[in-house]
Structures are given as structure tokens and as C-alpha cells.
Write a protein that holds these residues in place. Structure first.
Motif, PDB file in Angstrom:
ATOM      1  N   ILE A  54     -74.777 -44.641 -43.749  1.00 18.53           N
ATOM      2  CA  ILE A  54     -74.425 -43.423 -44.494  1.00 18.53           C
ATOM      3  C   ILE A  54     -74.783 -43.587 -45.971  1.00 18.53           C
ATOM      4  CG2 ILE A  54     -72.605 -42.748 -42.883  1.00 18.53           C
ATOM      5  CD1 ILE A  54     -70.543 -43.823 -44.873  1.00 18.53           C
ATOM      6  N   CYS A  55     -74.891 -42.460 -46.652  1.00 18.13           N
ATOM      7  CA  CYS A  55     -75.263 -42.483 -48.074  1.00 18.13           C
ATOM      8  C   CYS A  55     -74.034 -42.811 -48.929  1.00 18.13           C
ATOM      9  CB  CYS A  55     -75.886 -41.155 -48.484  1.00 18.13           C
ATOM     10  SG  CYS A  55     -74.740 -39.767 -48.573  1.00 18.13           S
ATOM     11  N   GLU A  56     -74.304 -43.122 -50.193  1.00 20.24           N
ATOM     12  CA  GLU A  56     -73.250 -43.484 -51.132  1.00 20.24           C
ATOM     13  C   GLU A  56     -72.236 -42.349 -51.323  1.00 20.24           C
ATOM     14  OE1 GLU A  56     -74.161 -46.172 -54.655  1.00 20.24           O
ATOM     15  OE2 GLU A  56     -74.128 -44.188 -55.558  1.00 20.24           O
ATOM     16  N   ASP A  57     -72.720 -41.095 -51.349  1.00 20.05           N
ATOM     17  CA  ASP A  57     -71.815 -39.949 -51.533  1.00 20.05           C
ATOM     18  C   ASP A  57     -70.842 -39.822 -50.363  1.00 20.05           C
ATOM     19  OD1 ASP A  57     -73.039 -39.340 -53.921  1.00 20.05           O
ATOM     20  OD2 ASP A  57     -74.344 -37.800 -53.061  1.00 20.05           O
ATOM     21  N   CYS A  58     -71.363 -39.938 -49.128  1.00 22.57           N
ATOM     22  CA  CYS A  58     -70.491 -39.841 -47.952  1.00 22.57           C
ATOM     23  C   CYS A  58     -69.517 -41.012 -47.905  1.00 22.57           C
ATOM     24  CB  CYS A  58     -71.317 -39.788 -46.667  1.00 22.57           C
ATOM     25  SG  CYS A  58     -72.138 -38.196 -46.434  1.00 22.57           S
ATOM     26  N   TYR A  59     -70.003 -42.217 -48.262  1.00 21.33           N
ATOM     27  CA  TYR A  59     -69.123 -43.391 -48.267  1.00 21.33           C
ATOM     28  C   TYR A  59     -68.002 -43.214 -49.288  1.00 21.33           C
ATOM     29  CZ  TYR A  59     -67.449 -48.140 -48.782  1.00 21.33           C
ATOM     30  OH  TYR A  59     -66.634 -49.249 -48.855  1.00 21.33           O
ATOM     31  N   ARG A  95     -82.118 -42.138 -43.706  1.00 24.65           N
ATOM     32  CA  ARG A  95     -81.421 -40.862 -43.702  1.00 24.65           C
ATOM     33  C   ARG A  95     -79.954 -41.093 -43.340  1.00 24.65           C
ATOM     34  NH1 ARG A  95     -83.490 -36.029 -44.230  1.00 24.65           N
ATOM     35  NH2 ARG A  95     -85.604 -36.790 -44.066  1.00 24.65           N
ATOM     36  N   CYS A  96     -79.064 -40.458 -44.094  1.00 25.68           N
ATOM     37  CA  CYS A  96     -77.624 -40.574 -43.851  1.00 25.68           C
ATOM     38  C   CYS A  96     -77.282 -39.960 -42.493  1.00 25.68           C
ATOM     39  CB  CYS A  96     -76.858 -39.862 -44.967  1.00 25.68           C
ATOM     40  SG  CYS A  96     -75.071 -39.820 -44.714  1.00 25.68           S
ATOM     41  N   GLN A  97     -76.527 -40.700 -41.700  1.00 28.34           N
ATOM     42  CA  GLN A  97     -76.144 -40.223 -40.375  1.00 28.34           C
ATOM     43  C   GLN A  97     -75.043 -39.169 -40.436  1.00 28.34           C
ATOM     44  OE1 GLN A  97     -76.171 -44.561 -38.707  1.00 28.34           O
ATOM     45  NE2 GLN A  97     -76.209 -43.171 -36.954  1.00 28.34           N
ATOM     46  N   TRP A  98     -74.417 -38.981 -41.585  1.00 27.15           N
ATOM     47  CA  TRP A  98     -73.349 -37.981 -41.712  1.00 27.15           C
ATOM     48  C   TRP A  98     -73.857 -36.677 -42.306  1.00 27.15           C
ATOM     49  CZ3 TRP A  98     -68.247 -40.738 -43.605  1.00 27.15           C
ATOM     50  CH2 TRP A  98     -67.853 -41.670 -42.629  1.00 27.15           C
ATOM     51  N   CYS A  99     -74.633 -36.744 -43.416  1.00 30.92           N
ATOM     52  CA  CYS A  99     -75.065 -35.501 -44.078  1.00 30.92           C
ATOM     53  C   CYS A  99     -76.578 -35.263 -43.957  1.00 30.92           C
ATOM     54  CB  CYS A  99     -74.642 -35.499 -45.549  1.00 30.92           C
ATOM     55  SG  CYS A  99     -75.588 -36.616 -46.594  1.00 30.92           S
ATOM     56  N   GLY A 100     -77.334 -36.263 -43.539  1.00 29.46           N
ATOM     57  CA  GLY A 100     -78.776 -36.098 -43.354  1.00 29.46           C
ATOM     58  C   GLY A 100     -79.603 -36.322 -44.601  1.00 29.46           C
TER      59      GLY A 100
HETATM   60 ZN   LIG Z   1     -74.422 -38.652 -46.614  1.00 32.25          ZN
END
Ligand SMILES: [Zn+2]
Length: 98
Positions: free
Chosen positions: A30-35, A3-8
Motif C-alpha cells: 500500500i502507499c504511504e497515504d493509505c498506510y 500500485r497501491c492495493q487499496w487506492c490504486g
Molecule cells: Zn493508497
């Protein structure tokens, strides 16, 4: 846990990035989108989301191969990948270019 630590968002592990922003602070998963949002903002890259996310190609035997297309904005350049997911945890062909 993927799970992404920024958006979940739970991305199932694909495209996750371990990011360390400052030397003495803990790394974050973090996920690819947040990165991409983080690095695109940092580098001033615009219009980085407009591309086909899926493409299907036939091999020499006429068999279709469906690829998930990904893109990561790195400080050193853009990295593209195309991954064929055969089953939930099984990958077929995969390609990557920087
Ligand atoms: Zn994310």
C-alpha cells in the motif's frame, strides 16, 4: 509494479509499505497515504497531514538541494524522511529520523 492495493495510486515505489494485518492473511502493498490513514485511525492520531511536502536548502557551495518530505505514522512513533530526487530513479542526499 508499485500500485497501491487499496487506492490504486502509482507512487513509483517511493514510500510503499508492505502491510500484514493478520498472521495467516497475505501481505498487502500500500502507499504511504493509505498506510498513514490506517495507522492514524488505529492510534487516534489527528492532523497528521499538515506539513511541508517539499523543502529546498543550499549546501556550502551555494547549490540548491530540493527534498521531498515524507512522514509515516508507526505504532512505535513517527518516522520523517527527506529525500533528494535528482532524476527519475536517482536519489541524492537522504535523511531519516524516527
Ligand atoms: Zn493508497
Amino acid at each position: 509494479m508499485n500500485r497501491c492495493q487499496w487506492c490504486g495510486k502509482d507512487s513509483g515505489g517511493h514510500g510503499m509499505v508492505v502491510l500484514t494485518i493478520k498472521e495467516d492473511e497475505p501481505s498487502q502493498l500500500i502507499c504511504e497515504d493509505c498506510y498513514n490513514r490506517y495507522t492514524a485511525d488505529m492510534l487516534g492520531v489527528e492532523d497528521y497531514k499538515d506539513f511541508e511536502k517539499e523543502a529546498t536548502f543550499k549546501d556550502c557551495d551555494g547549490i540548491d538541494h530540493c527534498f521531498q518530505i515524507g512522514k509515516k505514522i508507526h505504532p512505535t512513533g513517527i518516522c520523517w524522511d527527506a529525500i533528494e530526487f535528482i532524476e527519475e530513479d536517482k536519489v541524492g542526499y537522504s535523511f531519516e529520523i524516527h
